[in-house]
Design an enzyme around this catalytic site. Structure first.
Site, PDB file in Angstrom:
ATOM      1  N   ASP A  20       0.553  -1.059   0.316  1.00  0.00           N
ATOM      2  CA  ASP A  20      -0.501   0.227  -0.169  1.00  0.00           C
ATOM      3  C   ASP A  20       0.979   1.317  -0.089  1.00  0.00           C
ATOM      4  O   ASP A  20       2.285   0.952   0.475  1.00  0.00           O
ATOM      5  CB  ASP A  20      -0.687   0.312   1.570  1.00  0.00           C
ATOM      6  N   SER A  21       0.077   2.248  -0.471  1.00  0.00           N
ATOM      7  CA  SER A  21       1.144   3.482  -0.468  1.00  0.00           C
ATOM      8  C   SER A  21       1.325   4.161   1.482  1.00  0.00           C
ATOM      9  O   SER A  21       2.572   4.632   1.208  1.00  0.00           O
ATOM     10  CB  SER A  21      -0.332   4.716  -1.131  1.00  0.00           C
ATOM     11  N   CYS A  83      -4.504  -1.118  -2.248  1.00  0.00           N
ATOM     12  CA  CYS A  83      -4.580   0.156  -2.111  1.00  0.00           C
ATOM     13  C   CYS A  83      -5.605   0.563  -3.201  1.00  0.00           C
ATOM     14  O   CYS A  83      -5.918  -0.096  -4.081  1.00  0.00           O
ATOM     15  CB  CYS A  83      -2.825   0.600  -2.335  1.00  0.00           C
ATOM     16  N   GLU A 162      -3.824   8.439   8.575  1.00  0.00           N
ATOM     17  CA  GLU A 162      -2.459   7.995   8.794  1.00  0.00           C
ATOM     18  C   GLU A 162      -1.876   8.581  10.206  1.00  0.00           C
ATOM     19  O   GLU A 162      -0.648   8.454  10.644  1.00  0.00           O
ATOM     20  CB  GLU A 162      -2.024   8.880   7.709  1.00  0.00           C
ATOM     21  N   CYS A 194     -11.256   3.153  -0.125  1.00  0.00           N
ATOM     22  CA  CYS A 194      -9.955   3.644   0.496  1.00  0.00           C
ATOM     23  C   CYS A 194      -9.546   2.480   1.856  1.00  0.00           C
ATOM     24  O   CYS A 194     -10.156   2.697   2.473  1.00  0.00           O
ATOM     25  CB  CYS A 194      -9.497   4.704   0.283  1.00  0.00           C
ATOM     26  N   HIS A 196      -8.052   3.377   3.757  1.00  0.00           N
ATOM     27  CA  HIS A 196      -7.339   3.595   5.244  1.00  0.00           C
ATOM     28  C   HIS A 196      -8.677   3.909   6.139  1.00  0.00           C
ATOM     29  O   HIS A 196      -8.332   4.331   7.023  1.00  0.00           O
ATOM     30  CB  HIS A 196      -5.954   5.078   4.952  1.00  0.00           C
TER      31      HIS A 196
HETATM   32  N1  DGL Z   1      -4.638   3.189   0.924  1.00  0.00           N
HETATM   33  C1  DGL Z   1      -4.831   4.026  -0.851  1.00  0.00           C
HETATM   34  C2  DGL Z   1      -6.075   4.068  -1.201  1.00  0.00           C
HETATM   35  O1  DGL Z   1      -6.758   3.067  -0.742  1.00  0.00           O
HETATM   36  C3  DGL Z   1      -4.619   5.973   0.070  1.00  0.00           C
HETATM   37  C4  DGL Z   1      -4.103   6.487   0.925  1.00  0.00           C
HETATM   38  C5  DGL Z   1      -3.304   7.107  -0.477  1.00  0.00           C
HETATM   39  O2  DGL Z   1      -3.729   8.911  -0.713  1.00  0.00           O
HETATM   40  O3  DGL Z   1      -2.176   6.484  -0.446  1.00  0.00           O
HETATM   41  O4  DGL Z   1      -6.432   4.567  -2.431  1.00  0.00           O
END
Ligand code: DGL
Length: 279
Positions: A20-21, A83, A162, A194, A196
């Site tokens: 993931d990011s 992600c 985050e 998302c 997150h």
């Molecule tokens: N984890 C990313 C997603 O599911 C969101 C966070 C980001 O913008 O990198 O899109």
């Protein structure tokens, strides 16, 4: 040339790669460790470059290829893209470039949303990149000709997650700001589009209930993704045979100050060790 039985057995026991990011993908790891408890997992969070959701598709593809190559070098048998932004804009390119199975979160999320919404309009909260890509409307349209998708970019929710700021007045106010247009346009369910956002499910649910006076479905794609991964591994004869709990290796590209606390919250278990790497 097809693999011999020994190679096939070794492949089954190889780890699953997940990236993931940042830390949001740990919500998917949490679900995976419930659904496929024996699997060893290598997780990579690109914490030095989060967020991806505000970047161009070209940049997201480049970052995603970098993350995938790190996992490939660790000998993973498949990659779960935990992600939504990467799943929305880079999945095809990863499948073209890499010679191993790549699974994303959008299709399972869309399927769970179609099931939960029963034909009523589906609201999607996601990053700007995911919303602009139209990945959810496309995935839903492939499953149902009736369901309408209403998207809402909610970038501030990523920072709140985050930061570990997941409860109280501030997340509720931000959630309200993003939910209000969805409700006004007729959404009757909300997809946490998302990885997150499951951390913010409580304030999102509270605000959705306050805005509508109802308990509308909130769809978290993490469990739907873990279901898909478990089915995929079994069907492809790639599921490990281990009966003991699998290991979890955590790799990150930066270690933020509150890393352990935030990561434990995403993962739902204590985080002991984490390795910082360069991409
Ligand atoms: N984890 C990313 C997603 O599911 C969101 C966070 C980001 O913008 O990198 O899109």
């Amino acid at each position: 040339m097809s693999a011999n039985p020994l190679e096939k057995a070794a492949r089954r026991e190889a780890p699953l790669g997940v990236f993931d990011s940042g830390l949001g993908g740990l919500t998917v790891v949490h679900a995976l460790r419930e659904k496929c408890p024996g699997e060893n997992i290598v997780y990579l969070g690109d914490t030095a470059r989060v967020p991806y959701g505000t970047r161009s598709p070209e940049t997201v593809v480049r970052y995603a290829l970098g993350c995938s190559r790190v996992l490939l070098k660790r000998g993973v048998k498949a990659i779960v893209v935990a992600c939504n932004t990467v799943s929305a804009v880079a999945l095809d390119m990863l499948r073209i470039e890499l010679d191993l199975p790549i699974l994303g979160v959008i299709v399972p999320g869309a399927r769970a949303a179609v099931e939960a919404s029963q034909g009523a309009p589906i609201g999607v909260l996601a990053t700007t990149g995911t919303i602009s890509s139209n990945a959810y409307p496309r995935a839903v349209a492939a499953l149902s000709t009736r369901a309408v998708v209403i998207g809402q970019a909610a970038p501030l929710l990523v920072s709140l997650a985050e930061e570990g700021w997941v409860d109280g007045q501030v997340p509720r106010l931000v959630a309200q700001r993003y939910l209000e247009p969805l409700v006004r346009k007729g959404a009757r369910s909300v997809v946490l589009g998302c990885t997150h956002f499951p951390l913010l499910k409580k304030p999102i649910a509270e605000e959705l209930a306050a805005l509508t006076g109802e308990n509308l479905p909130i769809v978290d794609s993490a469990y739907a993704t873990a279901d898909d991964v478990a089915t995929f591994l079994t069907e492809r004869n790639l599921a490990c045979t281990r009966t003991e709990r699998g290991t979890l290796d955590l790799l990150v590209t930066d270690v933020p100050k509150s890393f352990r606390e935030v990561a434990s919250r995403f993962l739902g278990e204590t985080v002991d060790e984490v390795h910082q790497i360069d991409l």
